[in-house]
Design an enzyme around this catalytic site. Structure first.
Site, PDB file in Angstrom:
ATOM      1  N   LYS A   1     -32.397  -1.709  -6.735  1.00  0.00           N
ATOM      2  CA  LYS A   1     -32.021  -0.928  -8.412  1.00  0.00           C
ATOM      3  C   LYS A   1     -31.309   0.542  -7.620  1.00  0.00           C
ATOM      4  CE  LYS A   1     -33.964  -4.894 -10.883  1.00  0.00           C
ATOM      5  NZ  LYS A   1     -34.155  -5.398 -11.792  1.00  0.00           N
TER       6      LYS A   1
ATOM      7  N   THR B   1     -31.810  -1.956 -20.464  1.00  0.00           N
ATOM      8  CA  THR B   1     -31.415  -3.175 -19.653  1.00  0.00           C
ATOM      9  C   THR B   1     -30.470  -4.523 -20.658  1.00  0.00           C
ATOM     10  OG1 THR B   1     -33.946  -3.040 -19.735  1.00  0.00           O
ATOM     11  CG2 THR B   1     -32.760  -5.309 -18.577  1.00  0.00           C
TER      12      THR B   1
ATOM     13  N   LYS C   1     -43.837  -1.925  -8.133  1.00  0.00           N
ATOM     14  CA  LYS C   1     -43.949  -2.993  -9.970  1.00  0.00           C
ATOM     15  C   LYS C   1     -45.629  -3.478  -9.894  1.00  0.00           C
ATOM     16  CE  LYS C   1     -41.061  -5.881 -12.171  1.00  0.00           C
ATOM     17  NZ  LYS C   1     -39.714  -5.526 -12.675  1.00  0.00           N
TER      18      LYS C   1
HETATM   19  N1  LIG Z   1     -37.178  -5.523 -19.827  1.00  0.00           N
HETATM   20  C1  LIG Z   1     -36.536  -4.575 -19.031  1.00  0.00           C
HETATM   21  O1  LIG Z   1     -36.504  -3.446 -18.863  1.00  0.00           O
HETATM   22  C2  LIG Z   1     -36.456  -5.404 -17.812  1.00  0.00           C
HETATM   23  C3  LIG Z   1     -36.239  -6.685 -17.832  1.00  0.00           C
HETATM   24  N2  LIG Z   1     -35.748  -7.383 -16.397  1.00  0.00           N
HETATM   25  C4  LIG Z   1     -35.660  -8.788 -16.217  1.00  0.00           C
HETATM   26  O2  LIG Z   1     -35.419  -9.928 -17.178  1.00  0.00           O
HETATM   27  C5  LIG Z   1     -36.372 -10.425 -17.493  1.00  0.00           C
HETATM   28  C6  LIG Z   1     -36.760 -11.043 -18.823  1.00  0.00           C
HETATM   29  O3  LIG Z   1     -37.135 -10.403 -19.264  1.00  0.00           O
HETATM   30  P1  LIG Z   1     -37.474  -9.145 -20.953  1.00  0.00           P
HETATM   31  O4  LIG Z   1     -36.836  -9.742 -21.349  1.00  0.00           O
HETATM   32  O5  LIG Z   1     -38.233  -7.930 -20.634  1.00  0.00           O
HETATM   33  O6  LIG Z   1     -38.745 -10.063 -20.676  1.00  0.00           O
HETATM   34  P2  LIG Z   1     -39.923 -10.640 -22.347  1.00  0.00           P
HETATM   35  O7  LIG Z   1     -40.966 -10.828 -22.617  1.00  0.00           O
HETATM   36  O8  LIG Z   1     -38.943 -10.217 -23.625  1.00  0.00           O
HETATM   37  O9  LIG Z   1     -38.955 -11.682 -22.864  1.00  0.00           O
HETATM   38  C7  LIG Z   1     -38.729 -12.557 -21.978  1.00  0.00           C
HETATM   39  C8  LIG Z   1     -37.943 -14.270 -22.205  1.00  0.00           C
HETATM   40  O10 LIG Z   1     -38.348 -15.116 -21.565  1.00  0.00           O
HETATM   41  C9  LIG Z   1     -38.506 -15.839 -21.342  1.00  0.00           C
HETATM   42  N3  LIG Z   1     -39.411 -16.898 -20.767  1.00  0.00           N
HETATM   43  C10 LIG Z   1     -40.494 -16.960 -20.472  1.00  0.00           C
HETATM   44  N4  LIG Z   1     -41.508 -17.428 -19.191  1.00  0.00           N
HETATM   45  C11 LIG Z   1     -40.107 -18.479 -18.946  1.00  0.00           C
HETATM   46  C12 LIG Z   1     -39.790 -19.764 -18.706  1.00  0.00           C
HETATM   47  N5  LIG Z   1     -41.103 -20.329 -17.495  1.00  0.00           N
HETATM   48  N6  LIG Z   1     -38.621 -19.928 -18.950  1.00  0.00           N
HETATM   49  C13 LIG Z   1     -37.789 -19.940 -19.385  1.00  0.00           C
HETATM   50  N7  LIG Z   1     -38.309 -18.956 -20.594  1.00  0.00           N
HETATM   51  C14 LIG Z   1     -39.271 -17.851 -20.391  1.00  0.00           C
HETATM   52  C15 LIG Z   1     -39.228 -15.938 -23.314  1.00  0.00           C
HETATM   53  O11 LIG Z   1     -40.003 -17.186 -24.004  1.00  0.00           O
HETATM   54  C16 LIG Z   1     -38.361 -15.354 -22.899  1.00  0.00           C
HETATM   55  O12 LIG Z   1     -37.850 -15.564 -24.758  1.00  0.00           O
HETATM   56  C17 LIG Z   1     -37.131 -10.832 -16.062  1.00  0.00           C
HETATM   57  O13 LIG Z   1     -36.481 -11.336 -15.093  1.00  0.00           O
HETATM   58  C18 LIG Z   1     -37.137  -9.104 -16.650  1.00  0.00           C
HETATM   59  O14 LIG Z   1     -37.944  -9.046 -14.834  1.00  0.00           O
HETATM   60  C19 LIG Z   1     -34.540  -6.179 -15.382  1.00  0.00           C
HETATM   61  C20 LIG Z   1     -34.703  -5.063 -15.460  1.00  0.00           C
HETATM   62  C21 LIG Z   1     -35.439  -4.675 -17.066  1.00  0.00           C
HETATM   63  O1  LIG Z   2     -37.807   0.274 -16.611  1.00  0.00           O
HETATM   64  C1  LIG Z   2     -38.049   0.517 -15.122  1.00  0.00           C
HETATM   65  O2  LIG Z   2     -38.981   1.700 -14.488  1.00  0.00           O
HETATM   66  C2  LIG Z   2     -38.367  -0.427 -14.467  1.00  0.00           C
HETATM   67  C3  LIG Z   2     -37.444  -1.680 -15.545  1.00  0.00           C
HETATM   68  C4  LIG Z   2     -38.503  -2.746 -14.399  1.00  0.00           C
HETATM   69  O3  LIG Z   2     -38.974  -3.155 -14.089  1.00  0.00           O
HETATM   70  C5  LIG Z   2     -36.639  -3.903 -13.930  1.00  0.00           C
HETATM   71  O4  LIG Z   2     -35.900  -3.086 -13.466  1.00  0.00           O
HETATM   72  O5  LIG Z   2     -37.065  -4.766 -13.110  1.00  0.00           O
END
Ligand SMILES: NC(=O)C1=CN([C@@H]2O[C@H](COP(=O)(O)OP(=O)(O)OC[C@H]3O[C@@H](n4cnc5c(N)ncnc54)[C@H](O)[C@@H]3O)[C@@H](O)[C@H]2O)C=CC1
Ligand SMILES: O=C(O)CCC(=O)C(=O)O
Length: 426
Positions: free
Chosen positions: A106, A202, A118
């Site tokens: 990324k 994101t 990570k």
């Molecule tokens: N938060 C960030 O800034 C970033 C997040 N991501 C990715 O986006 C994805 C979601 O992350 P966030 O929204 O931050 O997490 P979050 O913790 O805010 O939300 C996670 C969501 O996924 C659901 N979830 C968890 N386990 C699950 C499963 N086994 N099956 C179906 N749903 C499930 C949860 O219920 C929740 O709705 C992850 O893959 C993360 O690595 C990627 C880049 C940046």
């Molecule tokens: O905001 C960051 O530095 C990392 C975000 C992240 O963990 C991801 O893109 O999967």
């Protein structure tokens, strides 16, 4: 004979969902396409540093529970490593390693002066009290303090971690460092040096990518039917942005199930009712499964939850024409091949979800300079970076006749390979 066959097919299944192994295969392909020698792959196939820590936490019932955590630093030739920390019961060492490689890619794709890092802790924060979570967050920072820091490795939020957890971690690091160190971590609350726009970054990046992908397919986002898996940081903001842009969000989900309405869900109501872990479906009786959600009739599908959701088992049944990976690693290699052969436009995670780390970089820059930008300034810079990255990868895929994932890896891997070479490592 039958038992052997069962064992073989189980191994095949595990191989398909082995995120580290499949990441390595695509990294190797990308390096070969770019003409790099084998030593470059040997260096980049593993993190340069991997720390496993044991974190004792005094629980509310008086017992002490020992948690296992990891921090992987993939490659620091370009600059300090950077990437989120995940709190989840399914965290594994290999997953954290793969996630750190994706972070390096990324950073290369959006041209940030970082390598990838990570972290993860095996735990279920949904079952823990606020006090226990604070103890775990602070204990993790104490355990990894020697290898992290504003110029070494900069953590951020990921699955089931948020700005409050970043605040505790920043406070703990500042105590150890005996210095206020906002640049140690990003995704902080604004009052502690967080950046405008990081919380929604994101999703904003994913929205920009969706708009660009839709243009390529001649699809108007206004009126398009969208399905979003996951209703946490990435998924909920994304649903809101698309809903506000006139798209019809016909399906959303969380870890417990999914909601479907072909006429479009009431996103504002769901946002109001979701909890801090992105859970909302528990409030409804008429839910469907996450599996059914992915196969719903729609134009755009956005996995925004966890890994290995689109596999060779369901890839043939995906109806969406455009699949945009907001989550890290939601589609297996076998499924990528199937979707590509079916003519779908699949925008890979390392591009689609790079908005988060881009605004994290802006947060770190603001912390370093002690001068803060407005949300409009952040938005403008984010737009510029993501559109440039999208076009670069789309054009690479066309000219090199490869799928967008391989094109993204080719673009993402180049800078760290070059930097490692100039440093004389390979
Ligand atoms: N938060 C960030 O800034 C970033 C997040 N991501 C990715 O986006 C994805 C979601 O992350 P966030 O929204 O931050 O997490 P979050 O913790 O805010 O939300 C996670 C969501 O996924 C659901 N979830 C968890 N386990 C699950 C499963 N086994 N099956 C179906 N749903 C499930 C949860 O219920 C929740 O709705 C992850 O893959 C993360 O690595 C990627 C880049 C940046
Ligand atoms: O905001 C960051 O530095 C990392 C975000 C992240 O963990 C991801 O893109 O999967």
């Amino acid at each position: 004979m039958v038992a052997d066959h069962v064992a073989d097919s189980t191994q095949e299944k595990n191989k398909e969902t082995d995120v580290l192994e499949s990441t390595r295969i695509v990294v190797k392909n990308a390096l070969e396409k770019l003409g790099y020698p084998d030593e470059v792959y040997e260096l980049l196939k593993e993190p340069i540093r991997m720390m496993t820590v044991r974190i004792p936490v005094r629980m509310d019932d008086g017992t002490t529970k020992i948690f296992t955590g990891y921090r992987a630093q993939h490659n620091d030739a370009v600059g300090p490593t950077k990437g989120g920390v995940r709190f989840h019961p399914d965290v594994t060492e290999d997953e954290v390693k793969a996630l750190s490689i994706w972070m390096s890619l990324k950073a290369g794709i959006v041209d940030l002066p970082y390598g990838g890092g990570k972290g993860g802790i095996i735990c279920d924060p949904r079952e823990m009290s606020f006090r226990e979570l604070e103890g775990l967050s602070r204990g993790y920072v104490r355990a990894i303090s020697q290898i992290v820091g504003p110029n070494k490795d900069i953590p951020a939020p990921d699955v089931f971690t948020n700005s409050q957890i970043m605040a505790w971690m920043m406070d703990e690091y500042s105590r150890i460092d005996e210095f206020n160190s906002p640049g140690f971590i990003t995704g902080k609350p604004i009052v502690l040096g967080g950046s405008h726009g990081r919380e929604s970054a994101t999703a904003k990046g994913v929205t920009i990518v969706i708009n660009e992908a839709a243009k390529k397919r001649g699809l108007d986002v206004k009126g398009a039917r969208v399905v979003v898996q996951g209703f946490g940081n990435a998924g909920s903001y994304l649903s809101k942005f698309l809903h506000d842009a006139g798209a019809k969000v016909v399906g959303i989900s969380d870890a417990y199930g999914a909601l479907h309405d072909p006429d479009g869900l009431d996103i504002d109501y769901l946002l109001d009712r979701r909890d801090s872990f992105g859970t909302v479906t528990k409030l409804f009786d008429n839910t469907i499964s996450n599996k059914d959600l992915l196969e719903l009739d729609c134009d755009i599908l956005v996995p925004a939850a966890v890994e290995n959701q689109i596999t060779e088992e369901n890839a043939h049944n995906i109806k969406a024409d455009i699949i945009v990976e907001a989550a890290n690693g939601p589609t297996t290699m076998a499924a990528t091949k199937i979707l590509t052969e079916r003519g779908k436009l699949l925008v890979p995670d390392v591009l689609a979800s790079a908005g988060g780390v881009t605004v994290s970089y802006f947060e770190w820059v603001q912390n370093n300079q002690g001068y803060y930008w407005t949300e409009d300034e952040i938005d403008e810079k984010l737009h510029e970076n993501i559109i440039k990255a999208f076009n670069n990868i789309y054009n690479t895929a066309e000219t090199r006749r490869v799928d967008m994932r391989l094109a993204a890896y080719m673009v993402g891997v180049r800078k760290m390979a070059e930097a490692s070479r100039f440093r004389g490592w390979i």
